[in-house]
Write an enzyme that holds these catalytic residues in place. Structure first.
Site, mmCIF file in Angstrom:
data_model
loop_
_atom_site.group_PDB
_atom_site.id
_atom_site.type_symbol
_atom_site.label_atom_id
_atom_site.label_comp_id
_atom_site.label_asym_id
_atom_site.label_seq_id
_atom_site.Cartn_x
_atom_site.Cartn_y
_atom_site.Cartn_z
ATOM 1 C CB CYS A 25 -11.569 -51.630 42.242
ATOM 2 S SG CYS A 25 -11.662 -52.757 43.647
ATOM 3 C CG HIS A 81 -7.108 -51.333 44.830
ATOM 4 N ND1 HIS A 81 -8.232 -50.637 44.422
ATOM 5 C CD2 HIS A 81 -6.075 -50.857 44.080
ATOM 6 C CE1 HIS A 81 -7.892 -49.775 43.485
ATOM 7 N NE2 HIS A 81 -6.588 -49.898 43.244
ATOM 8 C CG ASP A 101 -4.559 -48.395 40.867
ATOM 9 O OD1 ASP A 101 -5.800 -48.254 40.828
ATOM 10 O OD2 ASP A 101 -3.912 -48.407 41.937
#
Length: 225
Positions: A25, A81, A101
């Site tokens: 990520c 994250h 996201d």
């Protein structure tokens, strides 16, 4: 579609238009910031973008509406994250700040207030070890300083835990090859108190930005100049 067209239409973008490697990520968001500028969705220098690392000391953070989930409510317990938040102007007709996201099943991008309500869910009662903290870094600073040689994705004998992206690892402008841990190592004691001008100004200058609690997130972005 230009930034203004996106604001007027309220449209979402096709997430498949953006580079995405599962479980990487931080690199996905690094490339996302660049692509948003290139496509004219964000400022060309990424000055309206902020990279946000979400984690805690236990490396256990629940987030909902995640594509990787096998549950109906979409919850995943991540170790950390990374998302991108785009600051929007306040002016005569202010637009909501947007969350990008790549791993979320919510609209892409999603208004910050909705993302907080449905993904972070601050009203959901969790144990203290699941408390989430947010390291906010101004994207231009992040793009200059971030580096990852992906060592965190190898086991003790050097095998990949998850297959890496095909492109070369990201190296910082100063030649640093790995500092990912500096970003996702977040402790409760790192969180600043208050949301005054001094704190919001620091996000534009500090390599590792500032750390805030989930209750401060929306207020923080409402005060960014």
């Amino acid at each position: 579609m230009t930034t203004s067209e996106l604001e007027v239409s309220g449209s979402s973008w096709d997430v498949s238009q953006f580079q995405h490697t599962p479980f990487y990520c931080e690199e996905n968001v690094y490339l996302l910031c660049k692509e948003l500028g290139t496509k004219g969705i964000a400022d060309a220098q990424s000055s309206d973008l902020f990279v946000v690392f979400i984690s805690n000391e236990k490396k256990q953070i629940p987030l909902w509406h995640q594509k990787a989930s096998t549950r109906a409510d979409g919850v995943v317990l991540w170790d950390y994250h990374v998302i991108c938040i785009q600051r929007k102007g306040r002016g005569d007709s202010p637009s909501p700040h947007l969350v990008w996201d790549l791993d979320s099943s919510l609209p892409f991008p999603c208004p910050l207030a909705r993302y907080v309500s449905e993904t972070i869910r601050p009203d959901f009662q969790t144990f203290s070890e699941f408390q989430r903290y947010f390291r906010i870094v101004h994207a231009p600073v992040f793009l200059r300083c971030f580096a990852s040689d992906r060592r965190h994705m190898k086991d003790s004998v050097g095998n990949w835990l998850h297959q890496p992206p095909l492109y070369q690892p990201i190296v910082a402008e100063d030649g640093t090859v790995h500092n990912l841990n500096d970003y996702f190592d977040i402790r409760a004691t790192d969180a600043v108190t208050g949301t005054g001008a001094d704190m919001t100004n620091e996000v534009f200058t500090k390599k590792l930005g500032v750390v805030i609690t989930e209750s401060q997130l929306e207020e923080f972005f409402s005060q960014i100049p």
